[in-house]
Design an enzyme around this catalytic site. Structure first.
Site, PDB file in Angstrom:
ATOM      1  N   THR A 232       2.392  15.559 -14.755  1.00 61.18           N
ATOM      2  CA  THR A 232       3.658  15.319 -14.051  1.00 61.18           C
ATOM      3  C   THR A 232       3.476  14.195 -13.034  1.00 61.18           C
ATOM      4  OG1 THR A 232       4.203  17.641 -14.324  1.00 61.18           O
ATOM      5  CG2 THR A 232       5.461  16.433 -12.659  1.00 61.18           C
ATOM      6  N   TYR A 306     -13.494  25.539  -7.679  1.00 64.13           N
ATOM      7  CA  TYR A 306     -13.212  26.627  -6.725  1.00 64.13           C
ATOM      8  C   TYR A 306     -11.957  26.308  -5.914  1.00 64.13           C
ATOM      9  CZ  TYR A 306     -17.841  27.525  -8.390  1.00 64.13           C
ATOM     10  OH  TYR A 306     -18.900  27.727  -9.239  1.00 64.13           O
ATOM     11  N   GLU A 315       1.042  26.781  -6.741  1.00 61.16           N
ATOM     12  CA  GLU A 315       1.812  26.137  -7.815  1.00 61.16           C
ATOM     13  C   GLU A 315       2.624  27.199  -8.561  1.00 61.16           C
ATOM     14  OE1 GLU A 315      -0.634  23.664 -10.312  1.00 61.16           O
ATOM     15  OE2 GLU A 315       0.873  23.665 -11.902  1.00 61.16           O
TER      16      GLU A 315
HETATM   17  C1  FAD Z   1       6.243  19.988 -18.400  1.00 61.04           C
HETATM   18  C2  FAD Z   1       4.785  20.127 -18.158  1.00 61.04           C
HETATM   19  C3  FAD Z   1       4.212  19.559 -17.035  1.00 61.04           C
HETATM   20  C4  FAD Z   1       2.837  19.672 -16.818  1.00 61.04           C
HETATM   21  N1  FAD Z   1       2.285  19.084 -15.702  1.00 61.04           N
HETATM   22  C5  FAD Z   1       0.942  19.118 -15.539  1.00 61.04           C
HETATM   23  C6  FAD Z   1       0.328  18.439 -14.439  1.00 61.04           C
HETATM   24  O1  FAD Z   1       1.006  17.845 -13.588  1.00 61.04           O
HETATM   25  N2  FAD Z   1      -1.015  18.459 -14.347  1.00 61.04           N
HETATM   26  C7  FAD Z   1      -1.808  19.109 -15.264  1.00 61.04           C
HETATM   27  O2  FAD Z   1      -3.009  19.076 -15.124  1.00 61.04           O
HETATM   28  N3  FAD Z   1      -1.254  19.765 -16.305  1.00 61.04           N
HETATM   29  C8  FAD Z   1       0.092  19.784 -16.471  1.00 61.04           C
HETATM   30  N4  FAD Z   1       0.660  20.443 -17.529  1.00 61.04           N
HETATM   31  C9  FAD Z   1      -0.205  21.109 -18.476  1.00 61.04           C
HETATM   32  C10 FAD Z   1      -0.266  22.616 -18.316  1.00 61.04           C
HETATM   33  O3  FAD Z   1      -0.915  22.961 -17.145  1.00 61.04           O
HETATM   34  C11 FAD Z   1      -0.973  23.124 -19.562  1.00 61.04           C
HETATM   35  O4  FAD Z   1      -0.056  22.979 -20.618  1.00 61.04           O
HETATM   36  C12 FAD Z   1      -1.428  24.545 -19.431  1.00 61.04           C
HETATM   37  O5  FAD Z   1      -2.511  24.635 -18.550  1.00 61.04           O
HETATM   38  C13 FAD Z   1      -1.852  25.118 -20.798  1.00 61.04           C
HETATM   39  O6  FAD Z   1      -2.787  24.295 -21.394  1.00 61.04           O
HETATM   40  P1  FAD Z   1      -2.598  23.776 -22.909  1.00 61.04           P
HETATM   41  O7  FAD Z   1      -1.245  23.171 -23.035  1.00 61.04           O
HETATM   42  O8  FAD Z   1      -3.762  22.954 -23.259  1.00 61.04           O
HETATM   43  O9  FAD Z   1      -2.566  25.097 -23.765  1.00 61.04           O
HETATM   44  P2  FAD Z   1      -3.840  25.941 -24.322  1.00 61.04           P
HETATM   45  O10 FAD Z   1      -4.773  26.243 -23.215  1.00 61.04           O
HETATM   46  O11 FAD Z   1      -4.360  25.193 -25.505  1.00 61.04           O
HETATM   47  O12 FAD Z   1      -3.089  27.224 -24.784  1.00 61.04           O
HETATM   48  C14 FAD Z   1      -2.364  27.300 -26.033  1.00 61.04           C
HETATM   49  C15 FAD Z   1      -1.893  28.734 -26.201  1.00 61.04           C
HETATM   50  O13 FAD Z   1      -3.025  29.616 -26.245  1.00 61.04           O
HETATM   51  C16 FAD Z   1      -2.908  30.620 -25.244  1.00 61.04           C
HETATM   52  N5  FAD Z   1      -4.235  30.909 -24.685  1.00 61.04           N
HETATM   53  C17 FAD Z   1      -5.100  30.044 -24.111  1.00 61.04           C
HETATM   54  N6  FAD Z   1      -6.199  30.691 -23.690  1.00 61.04           N
HETATM   55  C18 FAD Z   1      -6.025  31.992 -24.006  1.00 61.04           C
HETATM   56  C19 FAD Z   1      -6.802  33.163 -23.808  1.00 61.04           C
HETATM   57  N7  FAD Z   1      -8.000  33.129 -23.198  1.00 61.04           N
HETATM   58  N8  FAD Z   1      -6.307  34.332 -24.264  1.00 61.04           N
HETATM   59  C20 FAD Z   1      -5.101  34.383 -24.874  1.00 61.04           C
HETATM   60  N9  FAD Z   1      -4.315  33.316 -25.066  1.00 61.04           N
HETATM   61  C21 FAD Z   1      -4.769  32.130 -24.637  1.00 61.04           C
HETATM   62  C22 FAD Z   1      -1.991  30.037 -24.198  1.00 61.04           C
HETATM   63  O14 FAD Z   1      -1.310  31.049 -23.461  1.00 61.04           O
HETATM   64  C23 FAD Z   1      -1.025  29.223 -25.046  1.00 61.04           C
HETATM   65  O15 FAD Z   1      -0.006  30.061 -25.553  1.00 61.04           O
HETATM   66  C24 FAD Z   1       2.029  20.372 -17.747  1.00 61.04           C
HETATM   67  C25 FAD Z   1       2.619  20.968 -18.871  1.00 61.04           C
HETATM   68  C26 FAD Z   1       3.971  20.845 -19.078  1.00 61.04           C
HETATM   69  C27 FAD Z   1       4.563  21.495 -20.298  1.00 61.04           C
END
Ligand code: FAD
Length: 412
Positions: A232, A306, A315
């Site tokens: 973002t 940490y 957040e």
């Molecule tokens: C509009 C938007 C703005 C964002 N802004 C930022 C930002 O400013 N900075 C930033 O760093 N990130 C940002 N993000 C990213 C956001 O933080 C990540 O999408 C989030 O942390 C999930 O990571 P991922 O998308 O890689 O999903 P993944 O970690 O790949 O997860 C995919 C799916 O698997 C599930 N999953 C993952 N691990 C497990 C587990 N251990 N057990 C069960 N289920 C699990 C998740 O719940 C999800 O349904 C943004 C995302 C969006 C959509």
């Protein structure tokens, strides 16, 4: 207060006189004591504190800023004779001190916020609430101000605005050194700086400790290589707080938070085409030998993970606030439409099936809101409420999805 500030910080740059208090009452019923209390609280307090701070800090160093918060009641408001008089006094005091203390290079200004719709207003006497209806008509939006930015009806605007303050901003505030705080925080508050927190990578989302972006020391600089995803404010932001590995062998203990000012050589930022939140830019970022001074490290090297684990609940809480506030904003717009739209000879807010839907949603929104308030209180009290804030984010954002979908049906 003067002694406490002197002991803790040894100096003062800005004084904001925000304390105040009032009780609405028809002028003919205000007692001498009641009048004196309100004048004392709002006007005398402002003068006493300004004088004390000026004598101790501002006049000796010939520099200082005073901002007095007044209120629009000073323009004449029923039930507020004492408060209005006190606030008008503060406005005059502001101008007088501004002229008198200009020779000491002290700037004195006042801000008079408009009337904000809060639950407290509901407790005010009828004469005040009636007057508020009239006042609303001269406000361009034809309504009073609302307290949360989440009421703006633009999720993307809320996300971008809150991001700078609560994502990178809170780390600089809590873990940054004095130089970093002075460089970034005032401009974050004024809106001059827009920033992002870059954690997520193509191969690391929920699994934060798996980030691969590498920051290697080279003389007085870090050289950063890697990529970030879904960031973002990533495209238009002025700085990125990048979550980097500074010691890849140390796992979670090898992660550090490093500020990178943008634009800079080797930094490329691509906008992502999202389903919604179009007012918020979300970026795919890559770092190709990006250089940033070692002095841009926030906190201690290796402590980044940490810091993140300690701070992410803020957040979550902010997203929870946005969730329920968005519900309330949508509810407000829906009720307005339902009171105007007619079908089968009556306004649609008379149909019981719709009233049931509204009652159900209103109850759920109120419950979630009260829980979010509770989480906010825990956080303000300094309690590490990670479980509660996570629950609040889950409930508020899921309710937001449900409320938007159901309320939309009321528009046809
Ligand atoms: C509009 C938007 C703005 C964002 N802004 C930022 C930002 O400013 N900075 C930033 O760093 N990130 C940002 N993000 C990213 C956001 O933080 C990540 O999408 C989030 O942390 C999930 O990571 P991922 O998308 O890689 O999903 P993944 O970690 O790949 O997860 C995919 C799916 O698997 C599930 N999953 C993952 N691990 C497990 C587990 N251990 N057990 C069960 N289920 C699990 C998740 O719940 C999800 O349904 C943004 C995302 C969006 C959509």
């Amino acid at each position: 207060m003067v002694n406490a500030i002197d002991k803790e910080w040894g100096d003062l740059d800005i004084l904001v006189n925000n304390a105040g208090g009032q009780f609405p009452m028809p002028a003919e019923l205000i007692s001498e004591n009641g009048w004196a209390t309100v004048i004392n609280n709002n006007l005398n307090g402002t003068f006493n504190v300004s004088r004390a701070m000026a004598n101790k800090f501002f006049i000796p160093k010939k520099s200082g800023n005073i901002v007095n918060i007044t209120a629009v009641v000073s323009r004449g408001f029923p039930g507020m004779a004492h408060t209005g008089a006190a606030r008008a006094g503060v406005q005059n005091l502001t101008m007088t001190l501004g002229v008198e203390w200009a020779k000491y290079n002290i700037r004195v200004n006042s801000v008079a916020p408009g009337i904000i719709q809060t639950s407290g207003l509901e407790t005010y006497p009828d004469m005040v609430r009636e007057h508020l209806k009239t006042v609303s008509q001269v406000i361009p939006m034809k309504r009073l101000g609302t307290k949360e930015i989440g009421y703006s009806l633009s999720g993307g605007f809320v996300a971008s605005t809150m991001c700078t303050v609560y994502l990178p901003g809170q780390y600089i505030l809590n873990y940054g050194n004095e130089e970093q705080k002075r460089e970034y925080l005032p401009k974050i508050c004024s809106g001059e700086l827009v920033g992002s927190l870059a954690i997520t990578e193509p191969g690391a989302g929920s699994d934060v400790s798996n980030v691969k972006t590498l920051a290697k020391k080279d003389g007085s600089e870090y050289v950063v290589n890697g990529s970030k995803m879904f960031i973002t404010n990533g495209v238009f932001g002025d700085f990125i707080l990048a979550v980097c590995k500074t010691n890849p062998e140390a796992g979670a203990g090898g992660i550090s938070l490093i500020l990178i000012d943008a634009p800079t050589d080797g930094l490329s930022r691509q906008p992502l085409n999202k389903l919604g939140w179009h007012a918020s830019d979300t970026a795919d970022i890559s770092f190709d030998n990006v250089r940033t001074p070692i002095s841009k490290l926030v906190g201690e090297e290796g402590m980044g993970f940490y810091y993140l684990m300690k701070s992410l609940q803020i957040e979550r809480l902010v997203l929870a606030i946005g969730g329920y506030a968005g519900c309330e904003a949508a509810m407000r717009e829906t009720l307005k439409y339902m009171s105007e739209r007619e079908a089968f000879g009556k306004t649609i807010n008379k149909f019981q099936v719709l009233r049931h839907r509204i009652a159900q949603l209103a109850s759920e929104i109120e419950c979630v809101k009260q829980f979010v308030y509770y989480c906010t209180k825990l956080t303000v009290d300094g309690i590490y409420a990670v479980k509660e804030c996570s629950m609040a984010k889950l409930l508020a954002t899921e309710l937001s999805d449900k409320a938007m979908s159901e309320l939309l049906q009321c528009f046809g």
